[in-house]
Design an enzyme around this catalytic site. Sequence first.
Site, PDB file in Angstrom:
ATOM      1  N   ASP A 229       8.142 -43.133  14.416  1.00 39.50           N
ATOM      2  CA  ASP A 229       7.668 -44.426  14.908  1.00 39.50           C
ATOM      3  C   ASP A 229       8.603 -44.889  16.023  1.00 39.50           C
ATOM      4  OD1 ASP A 229       5.402 -44.898  13.458  1.00 39.50           O
ATOM      5  OD2 ASP A 229       6.141 -46.720  12.485  1.00 39.50           O
TER       6      ASP A 229
ATOM      7  N   ASN B 195       5.509 -53.784  24.360  1.00 41.95           N
ATOM      8  CA  ASN B 195       4.206 -54.159  24.917  1.00 41.95           C
ATOM      9  C   ASN B 195       4.198 -55.605  25.390  1.00 41.95           C
ATOM     10  OD1 ASN B 195       2.711 -51.800  24.859  1.00 41.95           O
ATOM     11  ND2 ASN B 195       1.974 -52.117  22.776  1.00 41.95           N
TER      12      ASN B 195
ATOM     13  N   HIS C 144       0.986 -53.518  28.302  1.00 39.31           N
ATOM     14  CA  HIS C 144       0.430 -52.358  27.589  1.00 39.31           C
ATOM     15  C   HIS C 144       0.442 -51.089  28.448  1.00 39.31           C
ATOM     16  CE1 HIS C 144      -0.930 -54.294  23.874  1.00 39.31           C
ATOM     17  NE2 HIS C 144      -1.133 -55.370  24.621  1.00 39.31           N
TER      18      HIS C 144
ATOM     19  N   ASP D 247       1.827 -47.615  27.186  1.00 36.43           N
ATOM     20  CA  ASP D 247       1.089 -46.349  27.247  1.00 36.43           C
ATOM     21  C   ASP D 247       1.930 -45.264  27.923  1.00 36.43           C
ATOM     22  OD1 ASP D 247      -1.037 -47.516  25.998  1.00 36.43           O
ATOM     23  OD2 ASP D 247      -2.280 -47.714  27.803  1.00 36.43           O
TER      24      ASP D 247
ATOM     25  N   GLU E  46       1.901 -46.373  17.656  1.00 39.84           N
ATOM     26  CA  GLU E  46       3.184 -45.828  18.108  1.00 39.84           C
ATOM     27  C   GLU E  46       3.707 -44.770  17.150  1.00 39.84           C
ATOM     28  OE1 GLU E  46       4.353 -49.656  15.832  1.00 39.84           O
ATOM     29  OE2 GLU E  46       2.619 -48.818  16.854  1.00 39.84           O
TER      30      GLU E  46
END
Length: 314
Positions: free
Chosen positions: A172, A180, A185, A189, A215
């Site tokens: 994770d 984010n 975002h 990404d 994630e």
Amino acid sequence: MGVMITPQESSALYELLAEQTTDIIIKTDCDGFIRHVLPAGAAPPELAGGRLEGCHLLDLVDTPFAPAVMAGLRATLAGRQESKWVEFRSPRQAVPGNWFGLRMRRLLDEDDRPYGAVGIIRSIAERRSFEERLFAAAMTDPLTGLTNRSAFSWMLQHMVEGAVSGCLAMFDIDHFKAINLKFGHAAGDDLLVVFADLVKSLTRSQDIISRIGGESFGVLLPHATSDQAEAICRRIVTSLAEACGPAGGDRLRLTVSAGLAPIEHSLDATIKRAELALAFAKARGRNRVETASRQRSYWQGSIPGSDPESRIAH
């Protein structure tokens, strides 16, 4: 009034129909040797170099498909398989579009005894390509290009059922929601793609990497010992932290936490132990690797009868 067609007219009609289709029409004997082909010279080069007449059916197919083709011929001659398609790949696997379907019907003499079969060979490359693209889309994460959670679960189940030894690692990215919120975002990404590439570069060729959540990533490490798997996980954790450097100014420190567990007798048990180890890594400060064995030793050495699931929150 009925329409009478002579054998000569029937042959001319047969050839006319053959010329209007991309299908290849063949006639075989009972042993599977091809005695006649229509249209003449129309076979693609991946099928016996384009010269089918005189070849055996097995000359057209890749080895794994040979039993199915011969079983189809035997069933056709016995009158049990008049309309079923048999799909096969030609031996020239490097040639694109080498998937074909074969459908046969038996030929009977005056005494109703089979003397061969007439068949249609049809290219199914376009359909197979479409099916493969659909399968890839259903099993692939579009952002990272890794396999997705569905594929991950299927592959882990396959390893469990096949009693394949190895380990499952779950990663994770730490504080991903904060990343984010702070950077947007699109930046999140980009980080997912960078991390996916990092994991690919630091794992073995036989390891299977999947994006299993926002994630979250899962890595199947077949035949890896616990020590080998832990060394791989530590390399990933350390490499990300070192590549991104310390936090400061507008930068967040990018780190990842990992949980590691051996592949056990069931999919659920394996995932549960890896998830608990991952939760333990987060509870102990993140940016670290924790193993299921260490987690179990910790709880056994603390309060008797304590339940790690109730003590550790994701």
